[in-house]
Scaffold this motif. Sequence first.
Motif, PDB file in Angstrom:
ATOM      1  N   GLU A  95     -12.113  -3.261  35.677  1.00 27.64           N
ATOM      2  CA  GLU A  95     -11.461  -3.543  34.393  1.00 27.64           C
ATOM      3  C   GLU A  95     -12.283  -2.955  33.242  1.00 27.64           C
ATOM      4  N   LEU A  96     -13.607  -3.091  33.328  1.00 23.74           N
ATOM      5  CA  LEU A  96     -14.467  -2.526  32.288  1.00 23.74           C
ATOM      6  C   LEU A  96     -14.431  -0.998  32.315  1.00 23.74           C
ATOM      7  N   ALA A  97     -14.295  -0.406  33.505  1.00 18.52           N
ATOM      8  CA  ALA A  97     -14.153   1.047  33.594  1.00 18.52           C
ATOM      9  C   ALA A  97     -12.876   1.495  32.914  1.00 18.52           C
ATOM     10  N   HIS A  98     -11.793   0.743  33.144  1.00 17.57           N
ATOM     11  CA  HIS A  98     -10.514   1.049  32.483  1.00 17.57           C
ATOM     12  C   HIS A  98     -10.673   0.980  30.968  1.00 17.57           C
ATOM     13  N   GLN A  99     -11.357  -0.049  30.487  1.00 19.88           N
ATOM     14  CA  GLN A  99     -11.560  -0.187  29.046  1.00 19.88           C
ATOM     15  C   GLN A  99     -12.413   0.949  28.494  1.00 19.88           C
ATOM     16  N   ALA A 100     -13.426   1.385  29.280  1.00 21.66           N
ATOM     17  CA  ALA A 100     -14.283   2.479  28.825  1.00 21.66           C
ATOM     18  C   ALA A 100     -13.481   3.762  28.638  1.00 21.66           C
ATOM     19  N   ARG A 110     -21.022   5.097  31.357  1.00 20.41           N
ATOM     20  CA  ARG A 110     -22.260   5.305  32.123  1.00 20.41           C
ATOM     21  C   ARG A 110     -22.802   3.987  32.669  1.00 20.41           C
ATOM     22  N   MET A 111     -22.739   2.930  31.878  1.00 23.63           N
ATOM     23  CA  MET A 111     -23.219   1.633  32.347  1.00 23.63           C
ATOM     24  C   MET A 111     -22.335   1.096  33.463  1.00 23.63           C
ATOM     25  N   VAL A 112     -21.031   1.308  33.337  1.00 23.61           N
ATOM     26  CA  VAL A 112     -20.116   0.871  34.385  1.00 23.61           C
ATOM     27  C   VAL A 112     -20.349   1.661  35.665  1.00 23.61           C
ATOM     28  N   GLU A 113     -20.611   2.963  35.540  1.00 22.97           N
ATOM     29  CA  GLU A 113     -20.891   3.776  36.721  1.00 22.97           C
ATOM     30  C   GLU A 113     -22.160   3.302  37.409  1.00 22.97           C
ATOM     31  N   ASN A 114     -23.145   2.863  36.633  1.00 28.09           N
ATOM     32  CA  ASN A 114     -24.361   2.285  37.203  1.00 28.09           C
ATOM     33  C   ASN A 114     -24.009   1.051  38.024  1.00 28.09           C
ATOM     34  N   ALA A 115     -23.143   0.194  37.475  1.00 25.56           N
ATOM     35  CA  ALA A 115     -22.716  -1.002  38.200  1.00 25.56           C
ATOM     36  C   ALA A 115     -21.958  -0.625  39.465  1.00 25.56           C
ATOM     37  N   ARG A 116     -21.109   0.388  39.381  1.00 30.91           N
ATOM     38  CA  ARG A 116     -20.362   0.838  40.563  1.00 30.91           C
ATOM     39  C   ARG A 116     -21.301   1.306  41.662  1.00 30.91           C
ATOM     40  N   GLN A 117     -22.351   2.018  41.279  1.00 34.13           N
ATOM     41  CA  GLN A 117     -23.314   2.499  42.271  1.00 34.13           C
ATOM     42  C   GLN A 117     -24.015   1.326  42.949  1.00 34.13           C
ATOM     43  N   GLN A 118     -24.359   0.318  42.185  1.00 38.59           N
ATOM     44  CA  GLN A 118     -24.975  -0.869  42.778  1.00 38.59           C
ATOM     45  C   GLN A 118     -24.011  -1.551  43.747  1.00 38.59           C
ATOM     46  N   LEU A 119     -22.737  -1.584  43.411  1.00 39.28           N
ATOM     47  CA  LEU A 119     -21.752  -2.192  44.305  1.00 39.28           C
ATOM     48  C   LEU A 119     -21.635  -1.415  45.610  1.00 39.28           C
ATOM     49  N   ILE A 133     -27.751  -8.305  44.857  1.00 40.06           N
ATOM     50  CA  ILE A 133     -27.199  -7.080  44.276  1.00 40.06           C
ATOM     51  C   ILE A 133     -26.074  -7.408  43.298  1.00 40.06           C
ATOM     52  N   LEU A 134     -25.201  -8.344  43.673  1.00 46.27           N
ATOM     53  CA  LEU A 134     -24.105  -8.722  42.779  1.00 46.27           C
ATOM     54  C   LEU A 134     -24.642  -9.314  41.471  1.00 46.27           C
ATOM     55  N   ALA A 135     -25.719 -10.087  41.577  1.00 47.96           N
ATOM     56  CA  ALA A 135     -26.343 -10.614  40.362  1.00 47.96           C
ATOM     57  C   ALA A 135     -26.880  -9.468  39.509  1.00 47.96           C
ATOM     58  N   GLY A 136     -27.416  -8.453  40.159  1.00 46.52           N
ATOM     59  CA  GLY A 136     -27.892  -7.288  39.422  1.00 46.52           C
ATOM     60  C   GLY A 136     -26.769  -6.519  38.754  1.00 46.52           C
ATOM     61  N   VAL A 137     -25.635  -6.412  39.445  1.00 42.93           N
ATOM     62  CA  VAL A 137     -24.464  -5.752  38.844  1.00 42.93           C
ATOM     63  C   VAL A 137     -24.044  -6.475  37.574  1.00 42.93           C
ATOM     64  N   LEU A 138     -23.960  -7.800  37.638  1.00 41.87           N
ATOM     65  CA  LEU A 138     -23.561  -8.570  36.466  1.00 41.87           C
ATOM     66  C   LEU A 138     -24.592  -8.457  35.352  1.00 41.87           C
ATOM     67  N   THR A 139     -25.857  -8.414  35.719  1.00 46.73           N
ATOM     68  CA  THR A 139     -26.892  -8.228  34.697  1.00 46.73           C
ATOM     69  C   THR A 139     -26.698  -6.897  33.987  1.00 46.73           C
ATOM     70  N   THR A 140     -26.349  -5.856  34.752  1.00 40.86           N
ATOM     71  CA  THR A 140     -26.067  -4.549  34.155  1.00 40.86           C
ATOM     72  C   THR A 140     -24.867  -4.632  33.214  1.00 40.86           C
ATOM     73  N   LEU A 141     -23.784  -5.264  33.679  1.00 45.61           N
ATOM     74  CA  LEU A 141     -22.577  -5.350  32.860  1.00 45.61           C
ATOM     75  C   LEU A 141     -22.813  -6.164  31.586  1.00 45.61           C
ATOM     76  N   LEU A 142     -23.669  -7.174  31.682  1.00 43.34           N
ATOM     77  CA  LEU A 142     -23.945  -8.002  30.506  1.00 43.34           C
ATOM     78  C   LEU A 142     -24.762  -7.258  29.448  1.00 43.34           C
ATOM     79  N   GLN A 143     -25.229  -6.062  29.783  1.00 41.28           N
ATOM     80  CA  GLN A 143     -25.950  -5.245  28.797  1.00 41.28           C
ATOM     81  C   GLN A 143     -25.005  -4.374  27.974  1.00 41.28           C
ATOM     82  N   ILE A 144     -23.727  -4.327  28.355  1.00 41.57           N
ATOM     83  CA  ILE A 144     -22.747  -3.582  27.562  1.00 41.57           C
ATOM     84  C   ILE A 144     -22.692  -4.202  26.170  1.00 41.57           C
TER      85      ILE A 144
END
Length: 320
Positions: A95-100, A110-119, A133-144
């Motif tokens: 959803e965030l990728a769509h918004q980007a 770029r931040m969303v792509e980082n999260a995708r790579q972690q996934l 890893i999922l906690a790390g993905v959310l930490t990345t997304l929360l930096q948007i």
Amino acid sequence: MTASGSAQLLFVHGIGGLRDADRERRAWLDSLADGARRAGHSDAVSRLTQGWPADVRFADYSDLFLDRGAQGDTFGPSQNDEAFLSRLVAELTEELAHQALERQAPDLLRMVENARQQLSDEQTQGIGEPLRILAGVLTTLLQIPGLRRAAQWASGRSLLGQLSQVGRYLGRGEPDGGGRCLDTRVRDRVLRGLDPGRPLVVVAHSLGTVVAFEALQHYSGPVRLLITLGSPLATATAVLHRIHPRPPRTPEPVERWLNFWDRDDIVVCRPRIQDWMLPNRAGVLPDSHRVDSDGIWVHTATKYLRQTAVAGPVVEALKR
């Protein structure tokens, strides 16, 4: 269906820790009164803060999520939650990728792509590692930027633990001594004490929108207005395909349904619920509206309730 007497107002909370029902009931009412004042309903403010509270219930089911018996953080995720959380976090990311792309925001993408790579890395890990890893993905997304300003979570792990409550509810398990599963106990708690002979106005937030949606399928009284705030209902594989009834349909008692979402609310995916819902026999579908909350902590009910677009219809429904 005919109902007499003054309308009841029901608040249904979402994800989070243990609640103080009296304190939160007051906070939700105060926020609603603030929104009502700015919506041109100054005459209703004193009734919200002094008169109507006798007809207001804050349905608190938060303690029901404490009975898992987990060590340490009793609200934290367990390995049983991995599959659900993996799907949910993936949908939040998309959803965030769509918004980007919609915003043409390369930094966000770029931040969303980082999260995708972690996934993608999460798919190859051993037992227990995906949660980290999922906690790390959310930490990345929360930096948007928008989410960083809006989020009330200290870390991706704290958000992950609260999101796991959605999966636990939809898991239809964790029976008590009488064989009543967690989701049944939650819905019973929400409907307890309501009078079907009087009209009802429901304001539900986050996980509470899922709970209210299912609970109202079994309610016999008229629901003058259903307000859903920051709802994950239309999150496809994680939530939408697991709610009851199937296919999802507006609860029969609901006469009007307004759904509100904030673009910086990370819990919301596919905000236009009406695209994924069948009408009830009266033809009622959810009517979705975007609101923008400045400041911090967007995913809170009080932020939404201060919006004039939210408070106005609630007060009008109570006055009828």
